[in-house]
Write an enzyme that holds these catalytic residues in place. Structure first.
Site, PDB file in Angstrom:
ATOM      1  N   PHE A 139       0.843  -1.194   0.000  1.00  0.00           N
ATOM      2  CA  PHE A 139       0.000   0.000   0.000  1.00  0.00           C
ATOM      3  C   PHE A 139       0.882   1.251   0.000  1.00  0.00           C
ATOM      4  O   PHE A 139       1.805   1.378   0.797  1.00  0.00           O
ATOM      5  CB  PHE A 139      -0.911  -0.011   1.239  1.00  0.00           C
ATOM      6  CG  PHE A 139      -1.750   1.241   1.348  1.00  0.00           C
ATOM      7  CD1 PHE A 139      -2.709   1.543   0.379  1.00  0.00           C
ATOM      8  CD2 PHE A 139      -1.560   2.127   2.396  1.00  0.00           C
ATOM      9  CE1 PHE A 139      -3.464   2.704   0.472  1.00  0.00           C
ATOM     10  CE2 PHE A 139      -2.313   3.292   2.495  1.00  0.00           C
ATOM     11  CZ  PHE A 139      -3.262   3.590   1.525  1.00  0.00           C
ATOM     12  N   GLN A 140       0.611   2.162  -0.904  1.00  0.00           N
ATOM     13  CA  GLN A 140       1.345   3.422  -1.061  1.00  0.00           C
ATOM     14  C   GLN A 140       2.841   3.215  -1.302  1.00  0.00           C
ATOM     15  O   GLN A 140       3.669   3.956  -0.788  1.00  0.00           O
ATOM     16  CB  GLN A 140       1.100   4.347   0.134  1.00  0.00           C
ATOM     17  CG  GLN A 140      -0.365   4.806   0.183  1.00  0.00           C
ATOM     18  CD  GLN A 140      -0.612   5.992   1.073  1.00  0.00           C
ATOM     19  OE1 GLN A 140       0.041   6.160   2.096  1.00  0.00           O
ATOM     20  NE2 GLN A 140      -1.569   6.826   0.680  1.00  0.00           N
ATOM     21  N   LYS A 189       9.892   3.007   6.532  1.00  0.00           N
ATOM     22  CA  LYS A 189       9.346   3.266   7.867  1.00  0.00           C
ATOM     23  C   LYS A 189      10.119   2.508   8.960  1.00  0.00           C
ATOM     24  O   LYS A 189      10.343   3.027  10.054  1.00  0.00           O
ATOM     25  CB  LYS A 189       7.865   2.882   7.896  1.00  0.00           C
ATOM     26  CG  LYS A 189       7.124   3.557   9.026  1.00  0.00           C
ATOM     27  CD  LYS A 189       5.631   3.446   8.858  1.00  0.00           C
ATOM     28  CE  LYS A 189       4.914   4.059  10.046  1.00  0.00           C
ATOM     29  NZ  LYS A 189       3.464   3.900   9.949  1.00  0.00           N
TER      30      LYS A 189
END
Ligand SMILES: Cc1ncc(C[n+]2csc(CCOP(=O)(O)OP(=O)(O)O)c2C)c(N)n1
Length: 584
Positions: A139-140, A189
């Site tokens: 996702f993204q 992240k």
């Protein structure tokens, strides 16, 4: 993209840890997100422009506790990147922007390409999905280092938090050194969340990247000899004068040798346009006298300029009688489009001082007489009718700001009128997307310039088409009360395209009429920004004075003569002497 490889990071680790402070830090563990903020502080960053999202929450969480770094939230990541770029151009410091992974990062692309084409130091920090998910179409997820490979000076995907301090140190160094440019650091992240005790390095040593500042002494001597011989020299100054901070040295060199100076769009203000030696801008919409001087010159001294096609016109007929000296920090810029006789690779500031010392200083009276005749015969001018003329608006902006404002522009006719009819006398006071020609650049760039130089008056001279490309930033100026004054030269057309269709496509106006909506005054008011409409000549000065008396941002909607054209003009592909006028 410059060739810098990751092995470099190891070199720096060895060099790092030199200072007492760093040695202490070796023991201290910080998360990747904390290191990002530590890097910003160490690099002297006071403001960042950005937009949060899932993949950068750890960084925003540390920012929450760091009041010394001001974060300006824009309403679109493209605007954050342009604002960082405008901040960099106005201050000479590195501009910083932040975006989340995927769509946040891809929204930076136009901003990075704009900064890259104009050699502007920007560091873009992007979030990325965790390292273990990269390549999974998570996702993204977007491969932003791949996407921006050809529009950044360098970029990094950080895979290990231990490398992060070195990479960030390098990123800032690469962005601001040599020929400046944007650098992107992509931060997965998990890297932001994991910890390391690796110190922030004091020094950067990159084996494959060593910008050369001094200039070869033999080449400098050769150039000095050529300058002393020349009877009809012209200095062609580019944006490199501004990034090198060489305006004073350019002034001394030009005056010592009595050499006329023409500048590119990127260098407006690098040499004072009210100086008798100034020929103002050259090229497609430059002055006739600058273009004629290039055609007649026996020597061109190009400094920090890249012989862009908007400057040269037909390359084979550019400066046909001249030898060419080219001073540039970037060796790849030499002889790229025009063959150069004497290249000097190095910093304009240093080389100009050497050249001033080595040259005799000739009078060249016949050459100056010739140029004075051209100036007399072909001044910049426009037909003054009853309708509101955009050139008149720009002249009035010059008068009411006493020539001291920072002028940002959008792209198109507005940009060229702003370049021609305001007289620029200081560097870093004209801010415009030259290389990429990005509509929508001027307004967010003006926000960045105003944040960087809060005590100055900042204008965005805009077209109604361009302004709509980042019109949402009215929310940003309203929320932070950033006092940018927007002057829309509203012709209800995509004016520059319309001009080309009129002149070269038999007046077949295809998809350029954008008139009617929106009502810019109402839009401004909806965002809590003052709006002023101006339809007549006599309303211009009072409106500008009113705008300047208002502390906050203002939008001025100047309803100009719809079919006004930009002149003079060298048609695309024509030689500079084929410049047309089209005026009565
Ligand atoms: C993002 C982007 N899209 C398209 C263009 C092509 N283009 C160059 S000038 C221009 C017209 C600009 O219109 P406007 O902002 O109203 O300014 P004007 O020329 O009327 O002053 C266009 C469409 C561009 N430069 N940038």
């Amino acid at each position: 993209m410059i060739p810098v490889r990751v092995e470099v990071a190891k070199n720096i680790n060895i060099a790092a840890g030199g200072s007492y402070e760093n040695r202490r830090e070796i023991l201290k563990k910080r998360t990747g997100a904390e290191i990002v903020i530590e890097a910003l502080i160490k690099e002297g960053v006071d403001t960042v422009f950005g937009y949060p999202g899932g993949a950068v929450i750890p960084i925003y969480d540390v920012l929450y506790d760091t009041p010394r770094i001001r974060h300006i939230i824009t309403r679109h990541e493209q605007a954050a990147c342009h604002a960082a770029d405008g901040y960099a151009r106005a201050t000479g410091r590195v501009g910083v922007c932040i975006a989340t992974s995927g769509p946040g990062a891809t929204n930076l692309v136009t901003g990075l390409a704009t900064a890259y084409m104009d050699s502007i130091p920007v560091v873009a920090l992007t979030g990325q999905v965790p390292t273990y998910m990269i390549g999974n179409d998570a996702f993204q997820e977007a491969n932003i280092t791949g996407i921006t490979y050809s529009i950044t000076k360098h970029n990094y995907l950080v895979k290990n938090v231990d490398e992060l301090p070195c990479i960030l140190r390098e990123a800032f160094y690469i962005a601001r050194s040599g020929r400046p440019g944007p650098v992107l650091v992509d931060l997965p992240k998990d890297v932001q969340n994991s910890s390391t005790s690796a110190p922030y390095p004091d020094e950067v040593k990159i084996r494959s990247y060593n910008p050369h500042y001094e200039g070869n002494p033999k080449q400098i001597k050769l150039a000095a000899r050529e300058i002393d011989r020349s009877e009809r020299p012209v200095i062609y100054a580019g944006g490199g004068i501004i990034s090198s901070g060489a305006s004073k040295e350019l002034y001394e060199f030009a005056h010592h040798n009595n050499i006329p100076v023409t500048t590119t769009l990127m260098a407006l203000g690098a040499f004072p346009e009210d100086d008798p030696l100034s020929l103002k801008m050259l090229g497609m919409h430059g002055t006739r006298y600058a273009n004629y001087a290039i055609c007649e010159a026996d020597l061109i001294i190009a400094i920090g300029a890249r012989f862009d096609d908007r400057i040269t016109g037909k390359v084979s007929e550019f400066a046909p009688k001249a030898k060419i000296i080219h001073i540039d920090i970037d060796p790849t810029a030499i002889s790229k489009s025009v063959k150069v006789d004497i290249p000097i690779v190095g910093d304009a500031k240093k080389i100009l001082s050497r050249l001033t010392a080595l040259t005799r200083g000739k009078k060249r009276e016949a050459w100056h007489r010739k140029i004075a005749q051209w100036k007399e015969k072909y001044p910049l001018r426009y037909d003054k009718g009853k309708r509101l003329k955009p050139q008149f608006v720009v002249e009035k902006i010059y008068q009411v700001t006493k020539g001291k404002a920072i002028i940002c522009t959008e792209v198109g006719q507005n940009q060229m009128w702003a370049a021609q009819f305001y007289c620029y006398t200081r560097p870093r006071n004209f801010i415009s997307s030259g290389g990429l020609g990005t509509m929508g650049y001027g307004f967010p760039a003006a926000i960045g310039a105003q944040i960087g130089r809060p005590d100055e008056v900042v204008f965005d001279i805009a077209g109604d088409g361009s302004f709509q490309m980042n019109i949402q930033e009215l929310a940003t100026v309203s929320k932070f009360q950033i006092p940018v004054k927007v002057a829309i030269l509203n012709n209800g057309y995509l004016g520059m395209v319309r001009q080309w269709q009129q002149l070269f496509y038999k007046g077949r106006y295809s998809q350029v009429d954008i008139s009617g909506v929106p009502d810019f005054v109402k839009v401004a008011k909806a965002y809590g920004v003052e709006g002023i409409r101006v339809k007549k000549m006599e309303e211009v000065e009072p409106a500008l004075k009113k705008a300047l008396s208002i502390k906050g941002p203002v939008v001025m909607d100047f309803r100009i003569d719809r079919e006004e054209n930009v002149y003079p003009m060298v048609p695309a592909g024509a030689a500079l002497y084929e410049i047309i006028d089209g005026l009565a």
